[in-house]
Write a protein that holds these residues in place. Structure first.
Motif, short mmCIF file in Angstrom:
data_model
loop_
_atom_site.label_atom_id
_atom_site.label_comp_id
_atom_site.label_asym_id
_atom_site.label_seq_id
_atom_site.Cartn_x
_atom_site.Cartn_y
_atom_site.Cartn_z
N PHE A 55 40.54 60.91 48.14
CA PHE A 55 42.49 60.60 47.64
C PHE A 55 42.34 59.03 48.39
N LEU A 56 42.94 58.74 47.91
CA LEU A 56 43.41 56.98 48.31
C LEU A 56 44.89 57.24 48.46
N LEU B 290 42.32 52.86 54.42
CA LEU B 290 42.01 52.70 52.04
C LEU B 290 40.67 51.81 52.20
N THR B 291 39.78 51.32 53.42
CA THR B 291 38.35 51.21 52.94
C THR B 291 38.16 52.12 53.39
N ALA B 292 38.26 52.86 54.26
CA ALA B 292 37.57 53.95 54.15
C ALA B 292 37.62 55.23 53.53
N CYS B 293 38.88 55.47 52.36
CA CYS B 293 39.33 56.26 51.65
C CYS B 293 38.28 56.24 50.55
N ILE B 294 37.83 54.24 50.17
CA ILE B 294 37.34 53.96 48.97
C ILE B 294 35.52 54.31 49.07
N SER B 295 35.25 53.98 50.57
CA SER B 295 33.72 54.13 51.44
C SER B 295 33.20 55.50 50.74
N ILE C 131 35.01 57.90 48.89
CA ILE C 131 34.76 57.99 47.28
C ILE C 131 33.24 57.53 46.80
N ALA C 132 33.73 56.28 47.70
CA ALA C 132 31.86 55.98 46.50
C ALA C 132 30.58 56.85 47.36
N GLN C 133 30.75 56.99 48.11
CA GLN C 133 29.31 57.90 48.76
C GLN C 133 29.75 59.28 47.82
N ILE C 134 30.58 60.32 47.56
CA ILE C 134 30.48 61.43 46.84
C ILE C 134 30.04 60.53 45.50
N ALA D 206 43.77 49.17 39.00
CA ALA D 206 42.58 48.47 39.14
C ALA D 206 41.80 47.90 40.39
N PHE D 207 43.09 48.37 41.85
CA PHE D 207 42.49 48.11 43.29
C PHE D 207 41.78 49.43 43.09
N LEU D 208 41.66 49.97 43.11
CA LEU D 208 40.92 51.86 42.94
C LEU D 208 39.74 51.09 42.16
N ILE D 209 40.00 51.42 41.16
CA ILE D 209 38.65 50.71 40.75
C ILE D 209 37.88 49.85 41.00
N ILE D 210 38.15 48.65 41.47
CA ILE D 210 37.49 47.21 41.91
C ILE D 210 36.99 47.10 43.12
#
Lengths: 219, 307
Positions: B244-245, B266-271, B273-276, B62-66
């Motif tokens: 990855f996270l 973590l913020t950078a990883c998710i950012s 993923i969002a760009q990809i 849920a952490f990743l998805i949200i």
């Protein structure tokens, strides 16, 4: 046991995928060398192939009846002629015989009377009109290609048929066995069977692939 | 005209024609953290959907998805998250609840609005069955269709356990899938099983992987190489790498559900993923026609249709 198939509409992407994997089902020896080749104003050539005589083949398909396919394919031939030197360089390794006029294969669920009449008047080109019928029976699907117009006499190819029509002996095994199944006539009102929730089983080889995994293996 | 500088005989500084003004610069600097607003005159593209398949219906996924949905919203996309797991872990996480199920007074309880305009919808089969009358179901479908009409990307969240109940959805509704893969043997095998299930029902599916719970960078390549190799070898298909996270070291607190509360990595990883996701999913090429997504899901899967 009779397998009942229900004819359904197919998405264009899936149709292209099936054709891509079964070029031999359209013509023995046909091999695709490019996909979705852009031709400026003439749209995309879905598949550019070469037949066993090293002649180019333009193969276009549509999941719906499309009268403009004939016109589009003819204009694409003009584009191929115009860009002959580029194509020679692009497909140098394929040793394409550019001196011969490419053949056209058009695939659709049906062709209008006008399209058929127009093709029959085109004496200078080899054009095949191939109709397909896509059907489902539970988790299995089936597609049948049938030539409806071609100057040379011959029936259509049925891919993966259990009781196959006789085929020449020089056809390799991989050309005989397609992924598709035969189509049997089905009454219109029959319901499509619902696929049960199946359990996905893994082979011992698949399991072994992960059991040997080491998260530090790149060190 | 006061910006025109005389540079010499017959020469003028016309750089102001190409450079933005100071006021504009200030405005864009302050608005960079805000979601991009769209011109209502520009017709919106058909809605694209992606199914994110978690290892289990827990707070880590849920952490990743949200956070991914928030990162996408920051990039200017209008996002809807559809939680299809029992107990709605994503919605609970988003709302800062730990293990409480959202109330079910009426269908409005299943559709929420979060920060940055992210829409949340809970579509669990059992919960939906408890909705009393068909008028309520029909009203809910209308609400969902309204969400879909104003959304660029629908993120469907479901765990591997519940995936087996979604075969009609796998086959007809969604083309793009993201599978979460942790770097341990058993969970990797489960993820592979999920990938095999998707391809067996939808051979044209496009599947990507997000590798989670990473302690060191070299693990990313090890996991991806193993997974992509197995998929290529046994299923004759390709996998896309979405990123990855790193493992979340501190205890997961549902109240602090935004990645930046944890650490910058973590913020950078998710950012990333969002760009990809934005680059790969290409909103112009839709997996399903606009307006059909929720209608198909509710009709095929839950037996709910408009009255």
């Amino acid at each position: 046991m009779t397998i009942l198939f229900r004819r359904v509409h197919i998405e264009p992407e899936k149709l292209r995928e099936i054709i891509r994997k079964n070029s031999d089902s359209l013509e023995f020896g046909l091999r695709f060398i490019d996909f979705q080749l852009g031709t400026e104003e003439e749209g995309f050539i879905n598949f550019l192939g070469i037949d066993k005589n090293r002649r180019l083949a333009v193969v276009n398909c549509d999941s719906d009846e499309n009268e403009s396919m004939v016109l589009t394919a003819l204009s694409q031939l003009q584009w191929l002629k115009k860009n002959e030197s580029l194509l020679k360089r692009l497909f140098f390794s394929e040793n394409v015989d550019m001196s011969r006029v490419p053949q056209i294969i058009l695939i659709g669920p049906s062709f209008s009377r006008k399209a058929v009449a127009a093709v029959q008047q085109l004496s200078g080109h080899d054009i095949r009109l191939v109709e397909f019928k896509y059907s489902l029976a539970g988790n299995n699907d089936a597609i049948m290609f049938e030539e409806v117009v071609f100057r040379k006499a011959g029936a259509g190819n049925v891919v993966g048929l259990s009781e196959q029509p006789p085929v020449p002996e020089d056809i390799p095994d991989n050309a005989r066995a397609g992924v598709c199944r035969p189509v049997a006539p089905v009454p219109e009102n029959i319901e499509q069977p619902v696929a049960p929730f199946d359990e996905i089983t893994l082979t011992p080889e698949e399991i072994a692939e992960f059991m040997n995994f080491d998260r530090k293996q790149t060190l | 005209m006061n910006k025109v500088k005389k540079l010499g005989k017959g020469l003028e500084d016309i750089s102001y024609l190409f450079l933005s003004s100071e006021q504009e610069n200030d405005a864009s600097r302050f608005s960079s953290s805000q979601p991009v607003t769209r011109d209502p005159a520009v017709p919106s593209l058909p809605t694209k959907s992606v199914c994110l398949i978690g290892n289990s219906a827990d707070m880590r996924d849920a952490f990743l998805i949200i956070n991914l949905s928030l990162a996408l919203a920051r990039l200017g996309m209008r996002i809807a998250v559809v939680d299809m797991d029992e107990g709605f872990p994503c919605i609970n996480f988003f709302l800062g609840k730990n293990n409480e199920a959202p109330g079910l007074g009426d269908s409005n309880e299943l559709i929420r609005k979060g920060p940055l305009g992210v829409q949340l919808a809970g579509l669990d089969r059992n919960m939906l069955k408890r909705l009393s009358d068909s008028r309520e179901k029909s009203r809910m479908l209308e609400q969902l269709e309204a969400i879909e009409a104003n959304t660029d990307l629908i993120i469907v969240s479901i765990s591997q356990d519940n995936l087996r109940r979604m075969e009609p959805v796998l086959r007809d509704v969604i083309r793009e899938f993201l599978v979460i893969v942790p770097p341990q043997k058993e969970p990797m095998l489960d993820s592979y099983r999920a990938i095999k299930r998707i391809f067996s029902h939808n051979p044209l599916a496009k599947i990507g992987v997000i590798i989670t719970d990473i302690a060191h960078m070299y693990e990313v390549e090890a996991v991806y190489t193993t997974m992509a190799g197995a998929v290529r070898k046994f299923l004759d298909k390709e996998l896309y790498k979405y990123g990855f996270l790193f493992s979340v070291k501190q205890e997961m607190d549902a109240k602090a559900n935004i990645a930046s509360f944890y650490d910058a990595d973590l913020t950078a990883c998710i950012s990333n993923i969002a760009q990809i996701v934005v680059l790969r999913l290409n909103p112009g090429e839709s997996g399903t026609s606009a307006g059909l997504f929720f209608r198909k899901i509710t009709a095929d899967y839950f037996g709910v249709s408009k009255t």
